[in-house]
Design an enzyme around this catalytic site. Structure first.
Site, PDB file in Angstrom:
ATOM      1  N   SER A  68      -3.441 -12.322   4.005  1.00  0.00           N
ATOM      2  CA  SER A  68      -3.868 -12.191   2.607  1.00  0.00           C
ATOM      3  C   SER A  68      -2.808 -12.734   1.647  1.00  0.00           C
ATOM      4  CB  SER A  68      -4.210 -10.735   2.268  1.00  0.00           C
ATOM      5  OG  SER A  68      -3.063  -9.924   2.337  1.00  0.00           O
ATOM      6  N   LYS A 118       0.806  -1.218   0.000  1.00  0.00           N
ATOM      7  CA  LYS A 118       0.000   0.000   0.000  1.00  0.00           C
ATOM      8  C   LYS A 118       0.842   1.272   0.000  1.00  0.00           C
ATOM      9  CE  LYS A 118      -4.217  -1.677  -0.044  1.00  0.00           C
ATOM     10  NZ  LYS A 118      -5.317  -1.190  -0.871  1.00  0.00           N
TER      11      LYS A 118
END
Ligand SMILES: Cc1ncc(COP(=O)(O)O)c(C=O)c1O
Length: 322
Positions: free
Chosen positions: A282, A48
């Protein structure tokens, strides 16, 4: 080699250009190759950081973000960490709004990087470590309030094209370059869907035959059109069971895969034990889904996935408890 050729002007320049590793130990009994992009090696320990930089630089370029203006975003921790780094270096005050359901390491890290962190209570039926779409709605309401109060710029990762562009302009092309152009299949666990959208667009532009699959939690596979029976899964950072993700490009989705909490956890543990790659839930989900592809419709092919963030972000959870 751009990182190595000279001193960088700031940690912002150290974002991206992550290594791509062949998971040949995990795939030793599988006919096929699985390439993993080590996004946890970014300065904020997640993929991110890339979108934080792109969203802020796009807003600076368009004039939407004014010098010294406050930046606000709803985050599960990773986007907030990236924004804390980018905003701190560039001189924008940053407010991160996060659900209490996300692990506490994230809040501590964002504060250390200079962010103001606002934690929002979960819905009464939710549990820590399990952030549902309903929990996220509470965070959204708080975020909207703060943006209004402070006349802030909302670094809206669900809607701003910077999220897509970060992966379309950088992550995807890096994978293509590092793999020598040979990617048959890509799969990605969707939160905002920005990673999937950007990488799929780049991969398909390079080779229209590359197949791209969305990964969702078992029981919360709303994008696949399934009923949501288990919104409180443990795969932090996505699987919010939001039927509409504005950044997704539907005709780039070749299929949907589902991963259970147990599969994601088992694969995160195997990644650490067998590949020396210490990542989060994830990333385990992405690798588990890619292994399934290589064992079924994509035998003898090359798959690519992202290792989204660091396992260090989950030390307070039971991910690493035996
Ligand atoms: C750890 C982790 N994995 C996966 C995702 C999902 O990525 P995207 O929002 O690009 O779909 C996120 C997003 O916050 C995340 O933090």
């Amino acid at each position: 080699m751009s990182h190595l050729s000279r001193p960088l002007s700031s940690a912002i320049e150290a974002i991206g250009s992550t290594p791509l590793v062949d998971l040949s130990r995990l795939t030793r009994d599988v006919d096929g190759r699985l390439l993993a992009k080590l996004e946890y090696l970014n300065p904020g320990y997640s993929k991110k950081d890339r979108i934080a930089r792109q969203i802020i630089e796009d807003a600076e370029a368009s004039g939407e973000l004014k010098p010294g203006q406050t930046v606000v975003e709803l985050t599960s921790g990773n986007t907030g960490t990236g924004l804390a780094i980018v905003c701190g270096i560039k001189g924008y005050p940053f407010v991160a709004v996060m659900s209490k359901g996300n692990s506490i390491e994230r809040a501590r890290m964002m504060s250390a990087l200079g962010a103001e962190v606002i934690l929002v209570d979960q819905q009464p039926e939710s549990a820590p470590g399990q952030v549902s779409g309903a929990d996220l709605e509470l965070v959204e309401q708080e975020t909207l309030k703060i943006v209004r109060q402070r006349q802030a710029f909302r670094a809206d990762q669900f809607r701003l094209q910077g999220n897509f562009r970060a992966h379309y302009l950088n992550t995807g092309p890096e994978i293509i370059y590092q793999a020598g152009g040979k990617i048959d299949v890509f799969c990605d666990f969707a939160g905002t869907g920005g990673t999937f959208a950007g990488c799929a667009a780049a991969l398909k532009e390079h080779n229209p035959q590359t197949k791209c699959f969305i990964v969702e939690p078992e029981g919360a596979a709303i994008l696949a059109g399934e009923a949501v029976t288990f919104p409180n899964h443990r795969i932090q950072g996505g699987g919010y069971a939001m039927a509409h993700l504005p950044l997704l490009i539907r005709n780039h989705i070749d299929g949907y895969l589902q991963v259970s909490d147990e599969q994601a956890i088992e694969m995160a543990r195997r990644l650490a034990a067998e590949e020396g790659i210490f990542a989060g839930f994830s990333s385990g989900a992405n690798v588990a889904a890619a292994m399934e592809l290589l064992q079924t419709s994509f035998k003898n092919k090359t798959a690519a996935v992202l290792i989204c963030d660091s396992g260090l972000k989950y030390l307070s959870t039971d991910l690493w408890e035996k």
